[in-house]
Design a protein around this motif. Sequence first.
Motif: not given
Lengths: 480, 482
Positions: B193, B431-432, B434-436, B438-441, B455
């Motif tokens: 990742v 949604p794609d 937004e899901t990525m 989540r990794v950043r968060c 982004f």
Amino acid sequence: MTLADEANLFDVAKGGDGAKSAPSASPAGTEIGAANPWEKLRTVGTPDQWRDAGPKDNVAGVQPTIVFEPTNEVELAMVLRYADSAGLSVIPRGSGSKLGWGNPPIRADLVLSTVRLNRVIEHAWADLTVSVEAGCTIATLQDTLAQHGQRVAIDPLWPEHTTIGGLLSTNDSGTLRIRYGGLRDLIIGVTIALSDGTLASSGGKVVKNVAGYDLPKLVTGALGTLGVVTRAVFRLHPLPHNVRSFTFVTRDAADANRFVLAVQDSKLAHTGLQVRFNSGAQPEVDIRFDGTDAGLAAQTETLQKLATPAGESQSNEDVWHARQHLFGTAPFPPSLRYGVTSARPTASTPGDTTTPAQDSKSTAIAKFSVLPASIASTCEQLRGSTEPLNVHWSAVVQGTGLGWIRLGPANANDIRQLLQTLRSKLEPAGGSLVVQYRSSEIPEVEAWGNPGDALPLMLSVKQQFDARKTLNPGRFVGGI
Amino acid sequence: MDPRILQELRAITGDRGLITSPEQLKTYECDGLTNFRVLPDAVLLPSSTEEVQAIVRVCHNAGIPFVARGSGTGLSGGALPVKEGVVISTARMNRILEVDLPSARMIVEPGVINLEVTERVAANGFFYAPDPSSQSVCSIGGNVAENAGGAHCLKYGFTTTHVLGLEVVLPDGSLAHLGGKTLDAPGYDLTGVFVGSEGTLGIATKVILRIVKRPECIHTLLAAFGSTIEAGAAVSGIIGAGMLPAAIEMMDNLAIQAAEAAVHANYPNCGGLLLVELDGPTAEVEALMQQVDAICRKCGAKEIRVAQTDAERALVWKGRKAAFAAVGRISPNYIVQDGVIPRTALPRLMSEIERLGAEAGIRVANVFHAGDGNLHPLVLYDRRIEGQEHAAEVLANRILELCIEAGGSITGEHGVGEEKKMMMSKMFAEPDLETMQRVRCAFDPKQLANPTKVFPRPRLCGEQPGEYHPHPLELAGVAERF
């Protein structure tokens, strides 16, 4: 997919086209009552997709309640979302061939089976890519690809049973890895359903692509704890025209390791390289080539010029199934994995006084990872610790340093002790040991070992993806 | 910048490792993509992991955004400074820490230059496979951030294939070890990742690399075709015959002219030039080269040469690797584009680019990694002619849209960075993305690591995924979503 789309999502799941307005009975936005959460879940799909879970569905000794078989990824995402908001835990399942891997779940309510999501969506043979649903078996996929002389260059356990989703989640790899890399190097796109019902895609259909984070790698080997894989895209390789394999009997582990390193250090372009160990026998090294007739002849010659160990023979391709033979001839039926319908092993329950059966019929299988140069020392260690206990062992180690060891049949406590000893030797040297099978009499051994200082980060990732710990709770590293 | 914070930073790196004078800061105001420029408040040159940690901790406590920088050769603005932020350069962390030949591993610091990795082990018959065209100057840390590719990734894979583990300073200053020298470390593949995350998840301070044994023999075939369409048919023929060359590169006439003008690679003057490299055991390569030769002739190749010696090969590659810079010889200004298509869409896309270029009165030179469908159209323009720059930008973006429409990607190896972040919403659904995020968060809840890149807009990490809950900052009227 967001909450706002849910009315349409529901419509699609019911067989509508999603463009029409949602039916008036749409549950969009409503939380599920605590009284009977299953009632709400069962509104998704048709009754034949739902059934009560039986003994064969038990997950590492934990008995789930219901099995659902979605026919499309929207149904899957919806049920997942409903289960999540109702506080039910979800066990994603392909064929179940490796359902025993990992720690037993803390809870298991719903089994989400991908068995009906089994299409090969698109084989773009001229572009060397394939897009496939999670429930498709490897064998079915490879048969389809072979029609155009191609394959996903992976040879996992039990291809007739193993599904794409299960393969990705367990990150299983076989003998081809030394040439083509693991799943992480072959997967180029993925779609996952998150526990809040989001369906998200990442990567794409092209081999070369650096747009956005590499979520295909994140879910590979995550044991379904971040999301449920619904489809994946792989890069393909041509099937080899001619394949030739050789087997060498070596003097001892050191000799075998020397030979493996010599092959790795040569100009040979082998597509397989493994050592087979059997306690009491001389280790054997297998090597495989493919290519044109001229190329094979030349490589054979080069191989013979290497300082080869004594006995050499051209071998049949069956040696490459050695890893699968370690596990037995077929995947273990779920009922044999951790005892039939018994509750979760109670090792963690305070005051538990159950003593495991002290027979000598227990076996365990573990995957280990060491540096290619440490294969011999690892096996010497193994020999050293098993001999005093008179425990039989066999192992298959790839030239990559990934190996699988089978311990037993032997006393259950001895096996447990050996697994822990070996792990304690490997981890400080940067290696790892993951328990993939143990017969039910063997007291619980943590499956994964120590994930190191990256664990807090892994826990944050889990928190972001599955905050309520709905998916496979407790099965992964560090209690994830 | 607050003088007290500056003082804290100075205490970490000393005067030698801190740049604050505007003249010196100008060196860092952009990377290889020069049309975006931001002057950072300070540039730091740490020389150890501990110094990087200390700097990042100061940033974390003070809420100062930071951008990591290697050699600054990136082409998507990934190392573009962030306003009121600092740049952390890894240039002084340039030691090769470990060479383990039996297990084919190396451990290096991020400032080590790509080519130095190969140079260190070349005498032992090894090489480091990812070979971006800038390999003589670009750093491993930058390669990790961008998941750098190169001409040979068709066979050997990308940076991510060759990075087995990382020591990473996380955006709160803590240290984490991802992956390792052995394969399949238990847990999530966070190495996978991190590689290609463009500096948004932290700063790599040590990199565990896999090195590869140099093949017995390498042959490079040069085939001249009347057009790129013919050359493209030959590529399909080669792949269709079940071969996996080490590299397949294609250049069109304009790119050939540029390369000739710049480095005199002695390329034939033709409509489409194909460069096919095969490597492996000699007998195998020779047998397959005959097949490649036959396929090229069948597809209309007018001239075929095979480079066998290292010197001949070097010359052949020199023209290709210099192609981007060479275009400066035939046009005062140009945009380097990086898109990917499924290889079979190539003829369609080529005609479309030609049509669009003619319509806009703009020339496009084409250089491709043809084996994997990675296009590098070079959109040529003259800034002095009014309206041309804008027209060129429009065309460059239109080409990317065509790539997306063909099922491809907006970037194959240069990264999203600053340049293409708005294109992300065209390639991915909400949604794609937004899901990525989540990794950043998970890595960077305060969003301080290269926060404005990749982004289209930042996600507030206080949000509950899925359902809409106003972020505390929104409620306080400090931030708004749009």
